[in-house]
Design an enzyme around this catalytic site. Structure first.
Site, PDB file in Angstrom:
ATOM      1  CG  ASN A 123      55.211  40.422 -51.996  1.00  0.00           C
ATOM      2  OD1 ASN A 123      54.618  39.384 -52.321  1.00  0.00           O
ATOM      3  ND2 ASN A 123      55.560  40.683 -50.750  1.00  0.00           N
TER       4      ASN A 123
ATOM      5  CE  LYS B 155      52.678  42.364 -48.989  1.00  0.00           C
ATOM      6  NZ  LYS B 155      52.674  43.104 -47.740  1.00  0.00           N
TER       7      LYS B 155
ATOM      8  CG  HIS C 100      57.874  39.864 -47.139  1.00  0.00           C
ATOM      9  ND1 HIS C 100      56.961  40.170 -46.156  1.00  0.00           N
ATOM     10  CD2 HIS C 100      57.775  40.849 -48.066  1.00  0.00           C
ATOM     11  CE1 HIS C 100      56.329  41.289 -46.486  1.00  0.00           C
ATOM     12  NE2 HIS C 100      56.810  41.722 -47.632  1.00  0.00           N
TER      13      HIS C 100
ATOM     14  CD  GLU D  45      53.393  40.623 -45.282  1.00  0.00           C
ATOM     15  OE1 GLU D  45      53.243  39.851 -46.241  1.00  0.00           O
ATOM     16  OE2 GLU D  45      53.133  41.845 -45.355  1.00  0.00           O
TER      17      GLU D  45
ATOM     18  CD  GLU E 278      59.816  44.835 -48.435  1.00  0.00           C
ATOM     19  OE1 GLU E 278      59.161  45.349 -49.334  1.00  0.00           O
ATOM     20  OE2 GLU E 278      59.503  43.763 -47.905  1.00  0.00           O
TER      21      GLU E 278
ATOM     22  N   GLY F 227      52.564  47.966 -45.878  1.00  0.00           N
ATOM     23  CA  GLY F 227      51.110  47.834 -45.863  1.00  0.00           C
ATOM     24  C   GLY F 227      50.428  48.818 -44.925  1.00  0.00           C
TER      25      GLY F 227
ATOM     26  CB  SER G  56      53.476  52.499 -48.016  1.00  0.00           C
ATOM     27  OG  SER G  56      52.907  51.657 -47.029  1.00  0.00           O
TER      28      SER G  56
HETATM   29  C1  PEP Z   1      55.829  44.305 -49.191  1.00  0.00           C
HETATM   30  O1  PEP Z   1      55.046  43.576 -48.607  1.00  0.00           O
HETATM   31  O2  PEP Z   1      56.902  43.848 -49.632  1.00  0.00           O
HETATM   32  C2  PEP Z   1      55.467  45.704 -49.334  1.00  0.00           C
HETATM   33  C3  PEP Z   1      56.406  46.577 -49.620  1.00  0.00           C
HETATM   34  O3  PEP Z   1      54.157  46.017 -49.166  1.00  0.00           O
HETATM   35  P1  PEP Z   1      53.454  47.461 -49.377  1.00  0.00           P
HETATM   36  O4  PEP Z   1      54.011  48.033 -50.648  1.00  0.00           O
HETATM   37  O5  PEP Z   1      51.999  47.160 -49.467  1.00  0.00           O
HETATM   38  O6  PEP Z   1      53.823  48.280 -48.198  1.00  0.00           O
END
Ligand code: PEP
Length: 280
Positions: free
Chosen positions: A32, A34, A118, A120, A190, A196, A235
């Site tokens: 992703n 972003k 997601h 966000e 998630e 993040g 992460s």
């Molecule tokens: C995400 O935004 O879907 C995500 C998993 O981000 P990160 O791997 O940076 O935690």
């Protein structure tokens, strides 16, 4: 017995699906990006990924890129084993929805996947469970595979509400689209506190929620639950992917930050390949 990939098995009959053993679910690693990248940066990243992944035998790999770069991703990836997708989709098919992008438009650019719900989008754009369910349906109507994100915040986890939160998120899509819709969808667990932040759920913490999610789907349809790809996101890096992907109900990862770094993303792909038993 040859490995059958439920995510690519439109022509396979349900009888064939029933032969699948849970350990035969393909791992999927989806990046992703972003709101990152530029034509120049993407060219370098896509070039490094295609060079580093001559084959994705034993697992699946995709990148979900910002809308303006779909054409670039399509051109760079169409002759490769890497697939691509978008990060959001409109619930509407067409019309006066300024700024929105329809599922048919994503299809025009060869997308296979689209991320919906997601955290966000849920937090920063006010998307609720009902809207996420409508977006999932809109994606599926065009033959796209939605990657439906679910997960709890830190305060919800600390309040012991993780299962209630992911249940409500999952139930919203199942109630609207029916459990059968999960045959052509991917779930991404998630935990918001891990996105993040550099904090990863331990493999055991993630496995516990993945098993819960699979069990909840199994209560409606055991066969669909066995075949459902449930990704972990939060992460994931080259250094922790192996332990996460070794868990029986973790079918790969949705990768944010590390998907922008070719070496990290390739290391995560390698972990998926090895976990699927196709390493070496
Ligand atoms: C995400 O935004 O879907 C995500 C998993 O981000 P990160 O791997 O940076 O935690």
């Amino acid at each position: 017995m040859p490995q059958i990939d439920p995510l690519r098995a439109e022509a396979v009959t349900f009888d064939s699906f029933d032969l699948l053993k849970p350990e035969m679910r393909s791992k999927l690693v989806a990046g992703n990006w972003k709101m990152h990248g530029s034509l120049t940066e993407n060219e370098a990243l896509l070039g490094a990924l295609t060079k580093g992944l001559a084959s994705t035998h034993g697992f699946l790999c995709a990148v979900c890129v910002p809308f303006p770069y779909l054409a670039q991703a399509q051109a760079a990836l169409q002759a490769t084993a890497i697939e691509w997708g978008a990060q959001d989709v409109s619930e509407h098919a067409k019309g006066a929805y300024t700024g929105e992008v329809s599922a048919a438009m994503l299809k025009d650019f060869g997308c296979r996947y689209v991320i919906v719900g997601h955290s966000e989008r849920r937090t920063l754009h006010g998307e609720d469970n009902a809207l996420v369910a409508r977006k999932m349906e809109a994606a599926q109507r065009q033959g796209l595979t939605p990657i439906v994100c679910i997960g709890e915040t830190l305060s919800q986890r600390e309040a012991g509400a993780t299962e209630a939160v992911v249940s409500a998120q999952l139930d919203a899509v199942v109630e609207r689209a029916g459990v059968g819709a999960l045959q052509s969808a991917v779930i991404a667990y998630e935990p918001v506190w891990a996105i993040g932040t550099g904090k990863t759920a331990t493999p055991e913490q993630a496995q516990e929620v993945h098993a819960f999610v699979r069990g909840r789907v199994a209560a409606k349809d055991a066969g669909i639950a066995e075949r459902l790809a449930i990704l972990y996101g939060g992460s994931v890096k080259g250094s922790n992917a192996k332990a996460l992907f070794a868990m029986p109900d973790i079918d790969g990862g949705l990768i944010g930050g590390a998907s922008l770094d070719a070496a990290e993303f390739l290391a995560i792909c390698e972990a998926a390949r090895n976990a699927s038993g196709s390493g070496g």
